[in-house]
Scaffold this motif. Structure first.
Motif, PDB file in Angstrom:
ATOM      1  N   SER A  55     -10.948  10.273  10.282  1.00 25.52           N
ATOM      2  CA  SER A  55     -12.001  10.538   9.310  1.00 25.52           C
ATOM      3  C   SER A  55     -12.089   9.351   8.340  1.00 25.52           C
ATOM      4  N   THR A  56     -13.014   9.407   7.418  1.00 25.65           N
ATOM      5  CA  THR A  56     -13.279   8.264   6.526  1.00 25.65           C
ATOM      6  C   THR A  56     -12.032   7.774   5.805  1.00 25.65           C
ATOM      7  N   ASN A  57     -11.207   8.709   5.352  1.00 24.51           N
ATOM      8  CA  ASN A  57      -9.994   8.347   4.612  1.00 24.51           C
ATOM      9  C   ASN A  57      -8.729   8.698   5.393  1.00 24.51           C
ATOM     10  N   GLY A  58      -8.836   8.693   6.713  1.00 19.84           N
ATOM     11  CA  GLY A  58      -7.721   9.132   7.547  1.00 19.84           C
ATOM     12  C   GLY A  58      -6.505   8.220   7.464  1.00 19.84           C
ATOM     13  N   LYS A  59      -5.333   8.846   7.564  1.00 16.29           N
ATOM     14  CA  LYS A  59      -4.064   8.117   7.502  1.00 16.29           C
ATOM     15  C   LYS A  59      -3.254   8.377   8.765  1.00 16.29           C
ATOM     16  N   VAL A  60      -2.577   7.351   9.253  1.00 13.95           N
ATOM     17  CA  VAL A  60      -1.641   7.482  10.369  1.00 13.95           C
ATOM     18  C   VAL A  60      -0.253   7.187   9.836  1.00 13.95           C
ATOM     19  N   PHE A  61       0.636   8.165   9.898  1.00 11.49           N
ATOM     20  CA  PHE A  61       2.017   7.982   9.439  1.00 11.49           C
ATOM     21  C   PHE A  61       2.895   7.679  10.648  1.00 11.49           C
ATOM     22  N   ASP A  62       3.417   6.466  10.696  1.00 14.86           N
ATOM     23  CA  ASP A  62       4.265   6.031  11.809  1.00 14.86           C
ATOM     24  C   ASP A  62       5.716   6.261  11.419  1.00 14.86           C
ATOM     25  N   ILE A  63       6.405   7.159  12.124  1.00  8.69           N
ATOM     26  CA  ILE A  63       7.763   7.532  11.711  1.00  8.69           C
ATOM     27  C   ILE A  63       8.819   6.522  12.156  1.00  8.69           C
ATOM     28  N   THR A  64       8.477   5.646  13.109  1.00 11.70           N
ATOM     29  CA  THR A  64       9.416   4.594  13.526  1.00 11.70           C
ATOM     30  C   THR A  64       8.686   3.247  13.482  1.00 11.70           C
ATOM     31  N   PRO A  65       8.350   2.792  12.279  1.00  7.25           N
ATOM     32  CA  PRO A  65       7.505   1.602  12.166  1.00  7.25           C
ATOM     33  C   PRO A  65       8.191   0.318  12.636  1.00  7.25           C
ATOM     34  N   THR A  66       7.412  -0.524  13.283  1.00  7.70           N
ATOM     35  CA  THR A  66       7.843  -1.852  13.702  1.00  7.70           C
ATOM     36  C   THR A  66       7.310  -2.871  12.690  1.00  7.70           C
ATOM     37  N   PRO A  67       7.768  -4.118  12.751  1.00  9.94           N
ATOM     38  CA  PRO A  67       7.224  -5.139  11.834  1.00  9.94           C
ATOM     39  C   PRO A  67       5.706  -5.242  11.877  1.00  9.94           C
ATOM     40  N   SER A  68       5.095  -5.067  13.048  1.00 10.94           N
ATOM     41  CA  SER A  68       3.632  -5.160  13.147  1.00 10.94           C
ATOM     42  C   SER A  68       2.944  -4.047  12.364  1.00 10.94           C
ATOM     43  N   VAL A  69       3.595  -2.870  12.277  1.00 13.44           N
ATOM     44  CA  VAL A  69       3.032  -1.772  11.500  1.00 13.44           C
ATOM     45  C   VAL A  69       3.001  -2.141  10.020  1.00 13.44           C
ATOM     46  N   PHE A  70       4.075  -2.740   9.538  1.00 11.36           N
ATOM     47  CA  PHE A  70       4.117  -3.164   8.132  1.00 11.36           C
ATOM     48  C   PHE A  70       3.057  -4.231   7.857  1.00 11.36           C
ATOM     49  N   MET A  71       2.859  -5.135   8.806  1.00  8.84           N
ATOM     50  CA  MET A  71       1.853  -6.180   8.631  1.00  8.84           C
ATOM     51  C   MET A  71       0.447  -5.586   8.599  1.00  8.84           C
ATOM     52  N   THR A  72       0.180  -4.638   9.493  1.00 10.29           N
ATOM     53  CA  THR A  72      -1.134  -3.983   9.513  1.00 10.29           C
ATOM     54  C   THR A  72      -1.380  -3.244   8.210  1.00 10.29           C
ATOM     55  N   TYR A  73      -0.363  -2.541   7.737  1.00  7.20           N
ATOM     56  CA  TYR A  73      -0.483  -1.784   6.480  1.00  7.20           C
ATOM     57  C   TYR A  73      -0.770  -2.723   5.308  1.00  7.20           C
ATOM     58  N   ALA A  74      -0.055  -3.851   5.255  1.00  2.00           N
ATOM     59  CA  ALA A  74      -0.258  -4.806   4.169  1.00  2.00           C
ATOM     60  C   ALA A  74      -1.676  -5.366   4.192  1.00  2.00           C
ATOM     61  N   LEU A  75      -2.169  -5.681   5.385  1.00  2.46           N
ATOM     62  CA  LEU A  75      -3.528  -6.213   5.516  1.00  2.46           C
ATOM     63  C   LEU A  75      -4.556  -5.180   5.076  1.00  2.46           C
ATOM     64  N   GLN A  76      -4.328  -3.924   5.451  1.00  4.37           N
ATOM     65  CA  GLN A  76      -5.269  -2.873   5.067  1.00  4.37           C
ATOM     66  C   GLN A  76      -5.297  -2.668   3.557  1.00  4.37           C
ATOM     67  N   LYS A  77      -4.138  -2.788   2.925  1.00  3.72           N
ATOM     68  CA  LYS A  77      -4.087  -2.666   1.468  1.00  3.72           C
ATOM     69  C   LYS A  77      -4.837  -3.813   0.801  1.00  3.72           C
ATOM     70  N   LEU A  78      -4.677  -5.017   1.350  1.00  2.00           N
ATOM     71  CA  LEU A  78      -5.346  -6.195   0.782  1.00  2.00           C
ATOM     72  C   LEU A  78      -6.856  -6.107   0.936  1.00  2.00           C
ATOM     73  N   THR A  79      -7.301  -5.476   2.013  1.00  2.00           N
ATOM     74  CA  THR A  79      -8.744  -5.381   2.284  1.00  2.00           C
ATOM     75  C   THR A  79      -9.338  -4.049   1.823  1.00  2.00           C
ATOM     76  N   PHE A  80      -8.538  -3.252   1.117  1.00  2.00           N
ATOM     77  CA  PHE A  80      -8.973  -1.976   0.558  1.00  2.00           C
ATOM     78  C   PHE A  80      -9.532  -1.031   1.632  1.00  2.00           C
ATOM     79  N   SER A  81      -8.899  -1.066   2.794  1.00  2.00           N
ATOM     80  CA  SER A  81      -9.327  -0.192   3.882  1.00  2.00           C
ATOM     81  C   SER A  81      -9.036   1.266   3.534  1.00  2.00           C
ATOM     82  N   LYS A  82     -10.007   2.141   3.795  1.00  2.00           N
ATOM     83  CA  LYS A  82      -9.796   3.568   3.528  1.00  2.00           C
ATOM     84  C   LYS A  82      -8.975   4.222   4.626  1.00  2.00           C
ATOM     85  N   LYS A  83      -9.118   3.712   5.843  1.00  2.00           N
ATOM     86  CA  LYS A  83      -8.299   4.175   6.956  1.00  2.00           C
ATOM     87  C   LYS A  83      -7.028   3.328   6.987  1.00  2.00           C
ATOM     88  N   GLN A  84      -5.864   3.969   7.059  1.00  2.00           N
ATOM     89  CA  GLN A  84      -4.617   3.215   6.933  1.00  2.00           C
ATOM     90  C   GLN A  84      -3.557   3.649   7.931  1.00  2.00           C
TER      91      GLN A  84
END
Length: 312
Positions: free
Chosen positions: A225-254
């Protein structure tokens, strides 16, 4: 073969704020395997030999000088301090502030199966905007991947205690089990709809508790959905990088990496649900400590249904 060895060590002594447990059961978590694979090196383990195991159910054998709430003979459930681990042993030490009393209605197996898996599922739901256990407000549409696994089984049950419509994925052999846990829609992850994570209702997901591996962000993004979130319970480094990029770009989906800090009050909340029979633990298998390597191998295989338990 699996880098586990049976060794004789001195029984540990509890520090001022610790209790010494005579272990009755522990369970194996993905975090234990990440330590073995060196994914969290150089932070963990701090010293060798490292005894894996974070979940603990047992009897208090001795208490530290500053412990006020427990005494020898008390039955408890604990999250062992993950820097030290210690669950795959006959005795282990636990911090008093991560130890809760185990009601007589809760078995050692149920207690050992609960801590990390249950707390992870609970934490994802607490972080889901709009979710509550009072079943108030708009019903949310949640997806839980690998719903027959350790975290997934609790996520389904806890989500159904709140205001959620639950879609779950799992293997074909576990479809009936996951349905029995309360899931509204259950999809075989090997089917086209399962691979695409499509909701049978056609609704977009407000949150995903991602307990599986794989699935590119693009697959999730299409189904959120517009503000949907995906919680990754075993995050890899790429997950942290994606999350950081989404925060920088103010993405509503994270895509949100789950970094969970165990809390005593949350463990006590979940333990009371087990006591009341509101949620239950599903056991894949129970192994004696003398054959812990078999339990470890089964966990590495990655297809366990529920929790893998080891008992001294």
């Amino acid at each position: 073969m699996y880098l586990l060895q049976h060794v004789e060590l001195q029984v540990p002594s509890p520090k001022q704020d610790e209790v010494l447990l005579k272990m009755e059961a522990t369970s194996i978590n993905p975090f234990d395997l990440r330590i073995q694979k060196g994914i969290v090196w150089p932070f963990l383990p701090r010293k060798f030999p490292h005894i894996p195991g974070i979940d603990a159910a047992g009897e208090v054998f001795e208490v530290g000088s500053g412990v006020k709430n427990f005494k020898a003979g008390d039955k408890v459930v604990a999250v062992l301090f993950n820097i030290c681990g210690g669950g795959l042993a006959e005795f282990a030490v636990a911090k008093e502030n991560l130890t809760v009393s185990r009601p007589p209605e809760v078995t050692a197996f149920q207690g050992a199966a609960l801590p990390i898996a249950g707390l992870a599922a609970h934490e994802c739901l607490l972080r889901t905007p709009g979710f509550n256990y009072e079943k108030t407000g708009q019903q949310l549409n949640l997806l839980i991947t690998a719903a027959s696994g350790g975290v997934g089984q609790y996520a389904v049950q806890l989500a159904k205690l709140g205001n959620a419509h639950v879609t779950a994925t799992c293997g074909a052999r576990n479809l009936d089990l996951v349905k029995s846990l309360g899931a509204d829609d259950v999809i075989d992850y090997k089917t086209p709809d399962g691979a695409a994570l499509k909701s049978p209702s056609g609704r977009k997901y407000d949150a995903v508790i991602h307990c599986a591996t794989g699935f590119p962000w693009s697959t999730f993004k299409l189904n959120l959905s517009t503000n949907g979130k995906v919680f990754d319970i075993t995050p890899t480094p790429s997950v942290f990088m994606t999350y950081a990029l989404q925060k920088l770009t103010f993405s509503k989906k994270q895509l949100v990496p789950l970094l969970m800090t165990p809390k005593k009050e949350k463990l006590d909340f979940l333990l009371n649900l087990v006591k009341e029979g509101t949620i239950k633990a599903v056991s894949d298998s129970i192994h004696p400590l003398s054959k812990a390597e078999e339990a470890w191998a089964k966990s590495i295989d990655g297809h366990a249904t529920g929790k893998i338990i080891v008992e001294p």
